[in-house]
Design an enzyme around this catalytic site. Sequence first.
Site, short mmCIF file in Angstrom:
data_model
loop_
_atom_site.label_atom_id
_atom_site.label_comp_id
_atom_site.label_asym_id
_atom_site.label_seq_id
_atom_site.Cartn_x
_atom_site.Cartn_y
_atom_site.Cartn_z
N LEU A 12 0.84 -1.20 0.00
CA LEU A 12 0.00 0.00 0.00
C LEU A 12 0.87 1.24 0.00
CD1 LEU A 12 -3.22 0.56 2.08
CD2 LEU A 12 -1.56 2.39 1.80
N HIS B 67 7.27 1.65 11.39
CA HIS B 67 7.81 2.95 11.01
C HIS B 67 6.82 4.03 11.45
CE1 HIS B 67 9.08 6.22 8.31
NE2 HIS B 67 10.25 5.60 8.25
#
Length: 338
Positions: free
Chosen positions: A127, A231
């Site tokens: 994505l 992240h």
Amino acid sequence: MSFRLRAARTKDLEPLYEMAKLTGGGFTNLPPDRPALGAKLERAAEAFGRDDDELGDDQFVLVLENAQTGEVRGTCQLFSKVGQQWPFYSYRLTTLTQHSQELDRTVRAEMLSLVTDLEGSSEVGGLFLHPNERAGGLGLLLARSRYLFIAMHRKRFADRILAELRGIIDDRGGSPFWDGVAGRFFGMTFQEADYFNAINGNQFIADLMPKHPVYIAMLSDDARSVIGLPHPTGRAAMRMLENENFRYEGYVDIFDGGPSMIAHTDDVKSVKEAVSAQVSEMELGEGERSLIATGHLTTFRSCYGARKLNDDGTISLDAAAADTLDVQPGDTVWSVAR
């Protein structure tokens, strides 16, 4: 301005390549390499074109496009059954408890064990949303439309599904986890290994990675501190996955240590709550904000819109959504509340 998600085509190569150059590394499923991306699109074309409605080794690529201009601004992928072309490796966090009677002391050691436990699962991944479009809920449209696609083609996906989140990447594009674990054995930087994996697969991990568990206490502080953490840009994605009933169960990526989220496919909220109905009206005023999808495989498309589920089992849509999806009265759509 309206957007829709649709099946990718081979002509989408260049916009995908331009977006891949913006990822900043760690996106194995979207490498900035034209031949690799071209191969993905060819494999996706084969998956979309397969007639038999059965679970296979498929990769589906979807793209987000501006409905007015046709400009591609995002992408996502689905894998029907991972670990078929090469082993699907993960690290799993485990604990070894040992006790010494002489010292009257119990020691619990955390370890990383190399496993293929998740092999055979379906996967949602790849994505990416163009930085200029990260507003208006388009990331959510990309993410959740994948689950509508699964609901609409349920027999083509496994009973367990996973999503790998990118781990911590430092300012220089490196990975503290890679440097502390696998990088010690491979003589490659994280960027080199990540790129090689994206192009060639991770069989080299099986060939060279030690099979014995890694004791976490022996790793550097930098490596230990990032195990299982997404992240910073992936924290919202992790919350979205949790809202869909995905859970972190101690599996982490072998490259950057990012978390792997797991769910039973039929328990994923957007799969479980997806409703199929025939369109009866396309001039709905106010209605429930929803994700709406139609089509089959190559003709799949989805967008945001308003819906009303009628007592007779039909569905009413707002005109803008009907136009974006190009549906008419009598067509079948799938939808889930936004």
